[in-house]
Design a protein around this motif. Structure first.
Motif, PDB file in Angstrom:
ATOM      1  N   ILE A  13      73.855 114.304  66.435  1.00  0.00           N
ATOM      2  CA  ILE A  13      74.050 115.756  66.535  1.00  0.00           C
ATOM      3  C   ILE A  13      72.837 116.495  65.970  1.00  0.00           C
ATOM      4  CG2 ILE A  13      75.455 117.695  65.719  1.00  0.00           C
ATOM      5  CD1 ILE A  13      77.863 115.791  65.770  1.00  0.00           C
ATOM      6  N   PHE A  14      72.304 115.991  64.854  1.00  0.00           N
ATOM      7  CA  PHE A  14      71.135 116.587  64.220  1.00  0.00           C
ATOM      8  C   PHE A  14      69.941 116.599  65.184  1.00  0.00           C
ATOM      9  CE2 PHE A  14      67.216 116.035  61.692  1.00  0.00           C
ATOM     10  CZ  PHE A  14      67.266 117.179  60.919  1.00  0.00           C
ATOM     11  N   GLN A  15      69.673 115.463  65.835  1.00  0.00           N
ATOM     12  CA  GLN A  15      68.565 115.374  66.767  1.00  0.00           C
ATOM     13  C   GLN A  15      68.784 116.290  67.982  1.00  0.00           C
ATOM     14  OE1 GLN A  15      65.726 113.853  66.264  1.00  0.00           O
ATOM     15  NE2 GLN A  15      66.391 112.997  64.284  1.00  0.00           N
ATOM     16  N   GLU A  16      70.039 116.437  68.386  1.00  0.00           N
ATOM     17  CA  GLU A  16      70.365 117.243  69.547  1.00  0.00           C
ATOM     18  C   GLU A  16      70.201 118.734  69.282  1.00  0.00           C
ATOM     19  OE1 GLU A  16      71.675 118.024  73.453  1.00  0.00           O
ATOM     20  OE2 GLU A  16      71.217 116.092  72.519  1.00  0.00           O
ATOM     21  N   LEU A  17      70.537 119.158  68.059  1.00  0.00           N
ATOM     22  CA  LEU A  17      70.607 120.591  67.765  1.00  0.00           C
ATOM     23  C   LEU A  17      69.423 121.149  66.984  1.00  0.00           C
ATOM     24  CD1 LEU A  17      74.379 120.973  66.774  1.00  0.00           C
ATOM     25  CD2 LEU A  17      73.334 121.355  69.011  1.00  0.00           C
ATOM     26  N   LYS A  18      68.609 120.305  66.367  1.00  0.00           N
ATOM     27  CA  LYS A  18      67.596 120.814  65.431  1.00  0.00           C
ATOM     28  C   LYS A  18      66.580 121.748  66.082  1.00  0.00           C
ATOM     29  CE  LYS A  18      64.379 116.889  65.716  1.00  0.00           C
ATOM     30  NZ  LYS A  18      63.747 115.804  64.916  1.00  0.00           N
ATOM     31  N   ALA A  19      66.335 121.567  67.384  1.00  0.00           N
ATOM     32  CA  ALA A  19      65.363 122.431  68.071  1.00  0.00           C
ATOM     33  C   ALA A  19      65.839 123.874  68.170  1.00  0.00           C
ATOM     34  CB  ALA A  19      65.067 121.878  69.461  1.00  0.00           C
ATOM     35  N   GLN A  20      67.127 124.103  67.953  1.00  0.00           N
ATOM     36  CA  GLN A  20      67.683 125.452  68.055  1.00  0.00           C
ATOM     37  C   GLN A  20      67.564 126.244  66.752  1.00  0.00           C
ATOM     38  OE1 GLN A  20      71.717 125.367  69.589  1.00  0.00           O
ATOM     39  NE2 GLN A  20      71.287 123.544  70.843  1.00  0.00           N
ATOM     40  N   PHE A  21      67.029 125.600  65.702  1.00  0.00           N
ATOM     41  CA  PHE A  21      66.984 126.235  64.388  1.00  0.00           C
ATOM     42  C   PHE A  21      65.542 126.345  63.898  1.00  0.00           C
ATOM     43  CE2 PHE A  21      71.093 124.300  64.936  1.00  0.00           C
ATOM     44  CZ  PHE A  21      71.976 125.263  64.456  1.00  0.00           C
ATOM     45  N   ASP A  22      65.309 127.361  63.051  1.00  0.00           N
ATOM     46  CA  ASP A  22      63.973 127.595  62.506  1.00  0.00           C
ATOM     47  C   ASP A  22      63.574 126.506  61.515  1.00  0.00           C
ATOM     48  OD1 ASP A  22      63.697 129.954  63.979  1.00  0.00           O
ATOM     49  OD2 ASP A  22      64.703 131.121  62.430  1.00  0.00           O
ATOM     50  N   THR A  23      64.497 126.118  60.645  1.00  0.00           N
ATOM     51  CA  THR A  23      64.248 125.048  59.680  1.00  0.00           C
ATOM     52  C   THR A  23      65.454 124.123  59.654  1.00  0.00           C
ATOM     53  OG1 THR A  23      65.166 126.336  57.846  1.00  0.00           O
ATOM     54  CG2 THR A  23      62.793 126.512  58.221  1.00  0.00           C
ATOM     55  N   PHE A  24      65.233 122.880  59.300  1.00  0.00           N
ATOM     56  CA  PHE A  24      66.335 121.916  59.273  1.00  0.00           C
ATOM     57  C   PHE A  24      65.992 120.759  58.336  1.00  0.00           C
ATOM     58  CE2 PHE A  24      63.732 121.652  63.112  1.00  0.00           C
ATOM     59  CZ  PHE A  24      63.107 120.426  62.940  1.00  0.00           C
ATOM     60  N   SER A  25      67.006 120.129  57.819  1.00  0.00           N
ATOM     61  CA  SER A  25      66.840 118.980  56.930  1.00  0.00           C
ATOM     62  C   SER A  25      68.093 118.120  57.011  1.00  0.00           C
ATOM     63  CB  SER A  25      66.616 119.455  55.484  1.00  0.00           C
ATOM     64  OG  SER A  25      66.513 118.348  54.616  1.00  0.00           O
ATOM     65  N   PHE A  26      67.888 116.811  57.028  1.00  0.00           N
ATOM     66  CA  PHE A  26      69.015 115.875  57.053  1.00  0.00           C
ATOM     67  C   PHE A  26      69.004 115.060  55.759  1.00  0.00           C
ATOM     68  CE2 PHE A  26      71.384 112.066  57.938  1.00  0.00           C
ATOM     69  CZ  PHE A  26      72.405 112.485  58.780  1.00  0.00           C
TER      70      PHE A  26
END
Length: 348
Positions: A13-26
């Protein structure tokens, strides 16, 4: 249940959605993070609730962890239960000069023939790093005539990029706090002695909490003798905000910074030795029913007053608090003059 694929699904899910956000961290394991020694830096925190919540998670992290928070509001740092706070000071002239030179000339010293102009810009910036960087980058590669023109313009209107950043602190205020800030800026510009006692007489005892908020946001300073001050760039920001308010809503009571901004006056300060010769009709004062501050002065005592009053001045606002008029042209005060709210009367 362990091994069911929760982590694998979360990663997908993280890989699928991260492009939709300005910043991200797992963070794979909160428990692992809880035991680690970390450095966490949070910049420009404004929300008091978020700051308070941060103080509750400090015990999660390993021994020796550090959390650094920057904020425009000292109250935010208090809510975060900061172990220590540091108020960032303005640069001294030498450091400010070097920073400006690095941006304007890509070296520590100005080019030949630019020393005086550079010192004028650095003096204008009053040690503020943002202003030094913005103006240094703006002036880079420009000729002397452009520098001189830019300095003339800065004396009238501050650079937009500087105002936009400084104005963030103003935008975070409520309406009452914003109005108080603009009145203080006006009083400082009009060279009126600014003390807590004077402001309290103008606004009542509730002004203490509003003043505290302005101090916490570094919009004003208060000396040990309770004299109120303001950084020159913050003061210029106040001028710009007042001008924008005038143009956007000309019928709203505003503060008069210049003699050509006549509509709906609440405060007025005129340098009678520098304005173009004007004739002010006495009847105009009848329209100024919101007027609480009136000051007419001469910065150049050698020059005659260029302000003439046409007709009998027989009315002043009942709301008037401060009345100062150097070389008052009439032999009497207005007939309909209510001194009930008057705090200061000066007629040298």
């Amino acid at each position: 249940m362990g091994g069911a694929g929760k982590t694998m699904l979360a990663k997908a899910i993280f890989q699928e959605l991260k492009a939709q956000f300005d910043t991200f961290s797992f963070i794979e394991s909160v428990k692992e993070l809880q035991r680690k020694k970390i450095l966490l830096i949070l910049d420009d925190v404004e929300n008091l609730i978020i700051a308070e919540d941060l103080s509750r998670v400090c015990d999660w992290f390993g021994e020796g962890s550090r959390i650094i928070i920057t904020s425009r509001d000292m109250q935010v740092l208090k809510h975060a239960s900061a172990f220590s706070t540091y108020h960032v000071l303005d640069l001294d002239f030498d450091d400010a000069f070097h920073l400006f030179s690095l941006k304007a000339f890509k070296q520590y010293e100005p080019f030949k023939g630019y020393m005086g102009l550079s010192k004028s810009v650095v003096k204008y910036c009053q040690g503020n790093p943002l202003a030094l960087i913005v103006l240094g980058c703006f002036l880079y590669g420009r000729g002397k005539e452009e520098w001189e023109s830019a300095l003339d313009k800065l004396n009238q209107t501050p650079h937009k990029n500087i105002v936009d950043v400084l104005k963030l602190s103003f935008d975070g205020l409520d309406n009452k706090q914003q109005n108080l800030f603009l009145y203080l800026a006006f009083l400082i510009n009009a060279r009126v002695y600014k003390s807590f006692d004077l402001i309290r007489q103008l606004y009542g005892s509730s002004v203490h909490i509003e003043m505290s908020v302005l101090r916490e946001r570094s919009l004003i300073s208060v000396s040990q003798k309770e004299k109120i001050g303001m950084h020159d760039l913050v003061l210029q920001m106040g001028f710009e905000i007042a001008r924008q308010q005038l143009f956007s809503s000309p019928k709203t009571p505003v503060r008069l910074w210049r003699h050509d901004e006549i509509e709906a006056i609440r405060c007025m300060s005129l340098d009678a030795s520098k304005i173009k010769r004007i004739a002010l009709r006495a009847s105009n004062f009848q329209k100024m029913y919101n007027l609480i501050f009136l000051k007419v002065y001469k910065s150049d005592r050698e020059k005659p007053s260029r302000l003439n009053i046409c007709g009998d001045l027989d009315y002043l606002s009942e709301e008037i608090r401060f009345f100062s008029w150097e070389e008052y042209p009439l032999p009497y005060v207005p007939l309909q003059f209510c001194a009930e709210n008057l705090i200061t009367l000066e007629m040298p």
